[in-house]
Design a protein around this motif. Structure first.
Motif, PDB file in Angstrom:
ATOM      1  N   THR A 151       3.841   7.368   2.692  1.00  0.00           N
ATOM      2  CA  THR A 151       3.157   6.188   3.665  1.00  0.00           C
ATOM      3  C   THR A 151       3.507   5.022   2.664  1.00  0.00           C
ATOM      4  O   THR A 151       3.235   4.930   1.512  1.00  0.00           O
ATOM      5  CB  THR A 151       1.913   6.633   3.820  1.00  0.00           C
ATOM      6  OG1 THR A 151       1.642   7.747   4.442  1.00  0.00           O
ATOM      7  CG2 THR A 151       1.153   5.287   4.586  1.00  0.00           C
TER       8      THR A 151
ATOM      9  N   ALA B  52       3.954  -4.561   9.476  1.00  0.00           N
ATOM     10  CA  ALA B  52       2.839  -4.357   8.784  1.00  0.00           C
ATOM     11  C   ALA B  52       2.073  -3.033   9.267  1.00  0.00           C
ATOM     12  O   ALA B  52       1.162  -2.663   8.480  1.00  0.00           O
ATOM     13  CB  ALA B  52       1.807  -5.564   9.345  1.00  0.00           C
ATOM     14  N   SER B  53       2.521  -2.412  10.312  1.00  0.00           N
ATOM     15  CA  SER B  53       2.031  -1.079  10.698  1.00  0.00           C
ATOM     16  C   SER B  53       2.530  -0.088   9.594  1.00  0.00           C
ATOM     17  O   SER B  53       3.500  -0.243   8.865  1.00  0.00           O
ATOM     18  CB  SER B  53       2.248  -0.815  11.841  1.00  0.00           C
ATOM     19  OG  SER B  53       3.991  -0.558  12.151  1.00  0.00           O
ATOM     20  N   GLU B  54       1.858   0.792   9.572  1.00  0.00           N
ATOM     21  CA  GLU B  54       2.029   2.082   8.680  1.00  0.00           C
ATOM     22  C   GLU B  54       3.145   2.570   9.031  1.00  0.00           C
ATOM     23  O   GLU B  54       3.543   3.197  10.120  1.00  0.00           O
ATOM     24  CB  GLU B  54       0.866   3.066   8.662  1.00  0.00           C
ATOM     25  CG  GLU B  54       0.763   4.122   7.567  1.00  0.00           C
ATOM     26  CD  GLU B  54      -0.454   4.869   7.544  1.00  0.00           C
ATOM     27  OE1 GLU B  54      -0.290   6.055   7.869  1.00  0.00           O
ATOM     28  OE2 GLU B  54      -1.564   4.206   7.504  1.00  0.00           O
TER      29      GLU B  54
ATOM     30  N   GLN C 294       3.200   0.676   3.252  1.00  0.00           N
ATOM     31  CA  GLN C 294       2.693  -0.569   4.119  1.00  0.00           C
ATOM     32  C   GLN C 294       2.891  -1.659   3.572  1.00  0.00           C
ATOM     33  O   GLN C 294       2.332  -1.835   2.004  1.00  0.00           O
ATOM     34  CB  GLN C 294       1.226  -0.185   4.756  1.00  0.00           C
ATOM     35  CG  GLN C 294       0.860  -1.195   5.660  1.00  0.00           C
ATOM     36  CD  GLN C 294      -0.632  -0.834   6.139  1.00  0.00           C
ATOM     37  OE1 GLN C 294      -1.119   0.244   5.751  1.00  0.00           O
ATOM     38  NE2 GLN C 294      -1.091  -1.775   7.156  1.00  0.00           N
TER      39      GLN C 294
ATOM     40  N   LYS D 141       5.272   6.236   8.031  1.00  0.00           N
ATOM     41  CA  LYS D 141       5.066   7.472   7.384  1.00  0.00           C
ATOM     42  C   LYS D 141       6.224   8.186   7.823  1.00  0.00           C
ATOM     43  O   LYS D 141       7.156   8.051   8.608  1.00  0.00           O
ATOM     44  CB  LYS D 141       3.975   8.479   8.012  1.00  0.00           C
ATOM     45  CG  LYS D 141       2.545   7.926   7.893  1.00  0.00           C
ATOM     46  CD  LYS D 141       1.535   8.865   8.040  1.00  0.00           C
ATOM     47  CE  LYS D 141       0.037   8.407   7.759  1.00  0.00           C
ATOM     48  NZ  LYS D 141      -0.947   9.308   8.152  1.00  0.00           N
TER      49      LYS D 141
ATOM     50  N   TYR E 148       0.928  -1.163  -0.009  1.00  0.00           N
ATOM     51  CA  TYR E 148      -0.090   0.049  -0.061  1.00  0.00           C
ATOM     52  C   TYR E 148       1.003   1.141   0.006  1.00  0.00           C
ATOM     53  O   TYR E 148       1.948   1.385   0.832  1.00  0.00           O
ATOM     54  CB  TYR E 148      -0.924  -0.134   1.320  1.00  0.00           C
ATOM     55  CG  TYR E 148      -1.606   1.172   1.357  1.00  0.00           C
ATOM     56  CD1 TYR E 148      -2.999   1.527   0.962  1.00  0.00           C
ATOM     57  CD2 TYR E 148      -1.170   2.248   2.276  1.00  0.00           C
ATOM     58  CE1 TYR E 148      -3.580   2.542   1.274  1.00  0.00           C
ATOM     59  CE2 TYR E 148      -1.842   3.401   2.493  1.00  0.00           C
ATOM     60  CZ  TYR E 148      -3.045   3.601   2.069  1.00  0.00           C
ATOM     61  OH  TYR E 148      -3.926   4.722   2.070  1.00  0.00           O
TER      62      TYR E 148
END
Length: 150
Positions: free
Chosen positions: A102, A126-128, A104, A130, A75
């Protein structure tokens, strides 16, 4: 007011390429494919694929280098940047890139040896992730004009 925002969910087309600019800042480039399917007038399913040149800076580049491989689903949020450069033969070339802020990882992590999924990606990956935008995101350092695009 204007908005320049891109959101992509797609698969990485090849292993990330990471390099370091003069001040040691990591920059990663990777192609991301997005696909769209529809049924044409003849009733046949048609899939079209669009390739996007994604650029990751600093810690995003380091995450990609460590965890991303060809085929990884990702993502990406970022902005579109179009620019020109002169290639090795002095010809003017044009490129459009997605400058990610960002990034992911999606889906499941693959086992290195067998390609078999071994479970969900680790929580820290897996966490975003930024990155704040800085002046580096708006201009290329002078040393990068030789061999572009990435």
């Amino acid at each position: 007011m204007s908005v320049n925002k891109v959101i992509l969910i797609g698969n990485v087309g090849k292993d990330p390429e990471v390099r370091y600019i003069e001040n040691g800042t990591p920059v990663c480039t990777l192609p991301v494919a997005t696909s769209e399917s529809y049924v044409n007038k003849a009733g046949e399913r048609v899939t079209t694929t669009e390739w996007h040149n994604v650029v990751l800076w600093r810690s995003l580049a380091e995450v990609a280098q460590k965890y991303v491989k060809k085929g990884t689903q990702v993502y990406v949020e970022g902005r579109i940047r179009s620019r020109s450069y002169d290639d090795k033969d002095g010809n003017k070339r044009y490129t459009t890139e997605i400058i990610a802020y960002t990034f992911q990882l999606l889906g499941r992590r693959q086992d290195d040896a067998t390609g078999v999924a071994t479970g969900a990606a680790s929580p820290e990956v897996a966490s975003e992730v930024k990155e704040p935008l800085t002046s580096e995101d708006f201009a290329l350092p002078p040393s990068e004009s030789d061999d572009l695009p990435f």
